[in-house]
Structure formats: C-alpha cells, structure tokens
Design a protein around this motif. Structure first.
Motif, PDB file in Angstrom:
ATOM      1  N   ALA A 111      57.300  33.974   8.623  1.00  0.00           N
ATOM      2  CA  ALA A 111      55.882  34.315   8.812  1.00  0.00           C
ATOM      3  C   ALA A 111      55.465  34.090  10.262  1.00  0.00           C
ATOM      4  N   GLN A 112      56.282  33.336  11.006  1.00  0.00           N
ATOM      5  CA  GLN A 112      56.004  33.053  12.412  1.00  0.00           C
ATOM      6  C   GLN A 112      56.249  34.271  13.300  1.00  0.00           C
ATOM      7  N   MET A 113      56.874  35.316  12.789  1.00  0.00           N
ATOM      8  CA  MET A 113      57.262  36.460  13.611  1.00  0.00           C
ATOM      9  C   MET A 113      56.104  37.076  14.399  1.00  0.00           C
ATOM     10  N   PRO A 114      54.937  37.349  13.795  1.00  0.00           N
ATOM     11  CA  PRO A 114      53.855  37.946  14.598  1.00  0.00           C
ATOM     12  C   PRO A 114      53.425  37.078  15.775  1.00  0.00           C
ATOM     13  N   VAL A 115      53.515  35.754  15.609  1.00  0.00           N
ATOM     14  CA  VAL A 115      53.144  34.849  16.695  1.00  0.00           C
ATOM     15  C   VAL A 115      54.069  35.060  17.886  1.00  0.00           C
ATOM     16  N   THR A 116      55.368  35.063  17.642  1.00  0.00           N
ATOM     17  CA  THR A 116      56.328  35.199  18.743  1.00  0.00           C
ATOM     18  C   THR A 116      56.299  36.601  19.340  1.00  0.00           C
ATOM     19  N   VAL A 117      56.071  37.624  18.507  1.00  0.00           N
ATOM     20  CA  VAL A 117      55.969  38.990  19.036  1.00  0.00           C
ATOM     21  C   VAL A 117      54.759  39.101  19.964  1.00  0.00           C
ATOM     22  N   PHE A 118      53.636  38.509  19.553  1.00  0.00           N
ATOM     23  CA  PHE A 118      52.417  38.550  20.377  1.00  0.00           C
ATOM     24  C   PHE A 118      52.624  37.814  21.694  1.00  0.00           C
TER      25      PHE A 118
END
Length: 332
Positions: A111-118
């Motif tokens: 679920a952390q993926m959008p954080v790192t992509v941003f």
C-alpha cells in the motif's frame, strides 16, 4: 441494455476475474516455491521467469505473429536498459521478501507504493508538490506503519527487501514516463518481453553468479520443484497478457475496485492456505492505508481523467510480475 453491450460487460468482467486469479496464482505459487518447497533461491526463480518470457516473446516475433517496433541500439541502451535494470531489482528484492514475510503482510506493505511513486516523481520532476496529495500519503504511511507494528512475525530484513522492491519499482514507473512515453515508444506485452526480459535476465545473472550459484550447485539433497517453477513461469507470462487485455477494456474505477478485491483476497488466502497470522491492529492499519490510497486515486482520477493504464502505475503492485514490464499508457 443491448445484447452487444451486455457481452462487452461480460468480457470485461471476465478479464477482471482472470487478472485477479492469475495475480493470486503467481504470488501464492512463488511464496510456496521459495518458502514451503525449500527452494530458497529467489534470483534463480526470477531468472527462470525471464528466460521463459524471453523465449516465448522471441518465438512470437520471429515467427511473424507479432511485429517488432523500430528501435536502434542507441535508443535501446539509453531508454530500455535502465528500465530493465530497475525491473530486475524489483523482481529480485520482491521475490526475496517471500522468504521472510507472509503474503498477507507483503500485500499490506505494498500500500506504500503511491507514496514512493509520488516522492520519486517529485525528485525526477514528473510530479508537482500538492499539500492535499501529501496529506493523503502521510495517512497511507501511518497506516502501513501501524500494520507493520502489529505484524507478529515481523522481519526487518524481509521488510527492507520489500521496501527496496517498492523503491526500484517507483523509479521504474517514473522512468517509463520520462524515457519511453515522452518519446512516443509504445510496447505491447510481447514486444515488452522481447526487448526487456533478455536484459533483465543478463542483469540478474550477476547477483546470481555471486550469491546463489555457489549454494545452488553445491547442494546435494536439493529437490528442485520443476513442476511448480514451470507453473509459475506460465502464470507470470499469462498475467502480463491479461493485464494488457484488461487495460484496454476497463476504466480507472474498475481497475481500482479489482485491485482492492485482489488485495483482500490474497490476505484471506494467505491466512487460509499458509496460516499467516493477522492481528486486529494490522487490519486496522491496513484499513487506514487503504482509505488513504483510495482517496488519493480518486483525486488523481478526478483531476487528470487519465487512461485506464494510469491506475496501474499508482496502484500498489502485487507481485513483481503482476503487471506488464512496461505500461502501455501514462502515469498522470
């Protein structure tokens, strides 16, 4: 509703179910191979996937079933090779995490993926800072942190490997936008595998040679699960194809809903099949992260109205091979 429109909906839902099913198969089979079957060689498993995908894609193109695109050596080394290098890291680190973490917990961490992509987009200039987005992603990070705190079988090495996989995947997604999409390069699943899988194979050969090969070839009592590895290779290839089919027929909302169903299904299957312990605190943390991700995606969709493929670049990724190696559409 006309019969034709009804059939279109049936086909779309069929592709959605197929994608969810194949995602679950790839993840659960890989977990079984690497953990329960005693084949503790994630790089070797990933190499087998890349070799199989390379062979099938090459055969399809050389036999004339799929047409290759025009790509000279300069374009290949400048644009494709860096993406292949990052994808190799994503596959290696993500598969290695299965040795230490449960499938259910890995799904929560993703679920952390959008954080790192941003954050990666801010670093490389493909995203502009927005307090509203940042606030949503802080909520996601808090949720993932809470779920991690509630994990009974938490393993720091496994968590580090999974986060490393997420970071390399985030850079890969942003580089796709910078290096491929900006130049108008569009790859379907077969041409993607044809150009990227061999490069991934070569990159993975280096860590395999020094890390796993000595142990693998020195093992005298190792039972290699050839049947399960073959199943994993076929499922990974089929999954790439199913994602491409689904992208072409579904909306961003459909992809989000399908992703949520798939994540919760995998958490449930991990508990039922592998006995993975899941605490109330974990579920609460994942629920918070899930709410943050959902609201973030809704804001993105409302602001940019992107093509269906955009959801896949923001969505938490599920196994390393659940998506095509290169997305067909833009991230924003």
């Amino acid at each position: 509703m006309s019969q034709s429109a009804y059939m279109q909906h049936v086909v779309t839902y069929g592709y959605t179910v197929l994608w969810i099913f194949l995602s679950a198969v790839v993840i659960l089979v890989n977990k079984y191979i690497l953990d329960f079957a005693g084949f503790h060689f994630p790089i070797a498993l990933t190499l087998s996937h890349m070799a199989f995908c390379s062979a099938v894609a090459t055969a399809l193109i050389k036999l004339g079933f799929v047409k290759a695109i025009d790509m000279d050596n300069t374009m290949y080394f400048n644009n494709v090779v860096p993406i292949a290098a990052l994808f190799s890291g994503t596959l290696w680190l993500g598969n290695a995490a299965y040795l230490y973490l449960s499938v259910s917990f890995i799904q929560m961490v993703k679920a952390q993926m959008p954080v790192t992509v941003f954050l990666t987009g801010l670093l490389l200039g493909t995203e502009r800072y927005s307090f509203r987005y940042a606030a949503n992603l802080v909520v996601v990070a808090i949720g993932v942190g809470t779920a991690s705190y509630g994990e009974i079988q938490f393993d720091l090495l496994g968590f580090t490997l999974q986060m490393g996989s997420i970071v390399t995947e985030s850079f890969r997604l942003v580089l796709i936008q910078l290096l491929l999409q900006a130049r108008g390069i569009k790859l379907n699943p077969v041409t993607t595998l044809y150009y990227i899988a061999p490069a991934c194979f070569l990159f993975l050969c280096f860590p395999f040679t020094f890390i796993e090969a000595p142990k693998l070839f020195a093992a005298t009592d190792l039972q290699v699960p050839y049947g399960l590895i073959s199943l994993s290779c076929v499922a990974a290839l089929a999954l790439n194809m199913s994602v491409f089919l689904l992208i072409g027929r579904s909306s961003a909302l459909t992809m989000n809903i399908a992703g949520v169903i798939k994540d919760w299904l995998l958490i449930m299957l991990s508990v039922l099949l592998y006995g993975s312990p899941v605490t109330t605190l974990q579920l609460f943390g994942y629920g918070v992260a899930f709410a943050g991700v959902t609201w973030y995606n809704i804001q993105k969709i409302q602001q940019t109205s992107p093509p269906p493929a955009a959801v896949l670049t923001q969505e938490k990724s599920d196994d390393l091979e659940k998506q095509p190696l290169v997305q067909a559409g833009g991230k924003n």
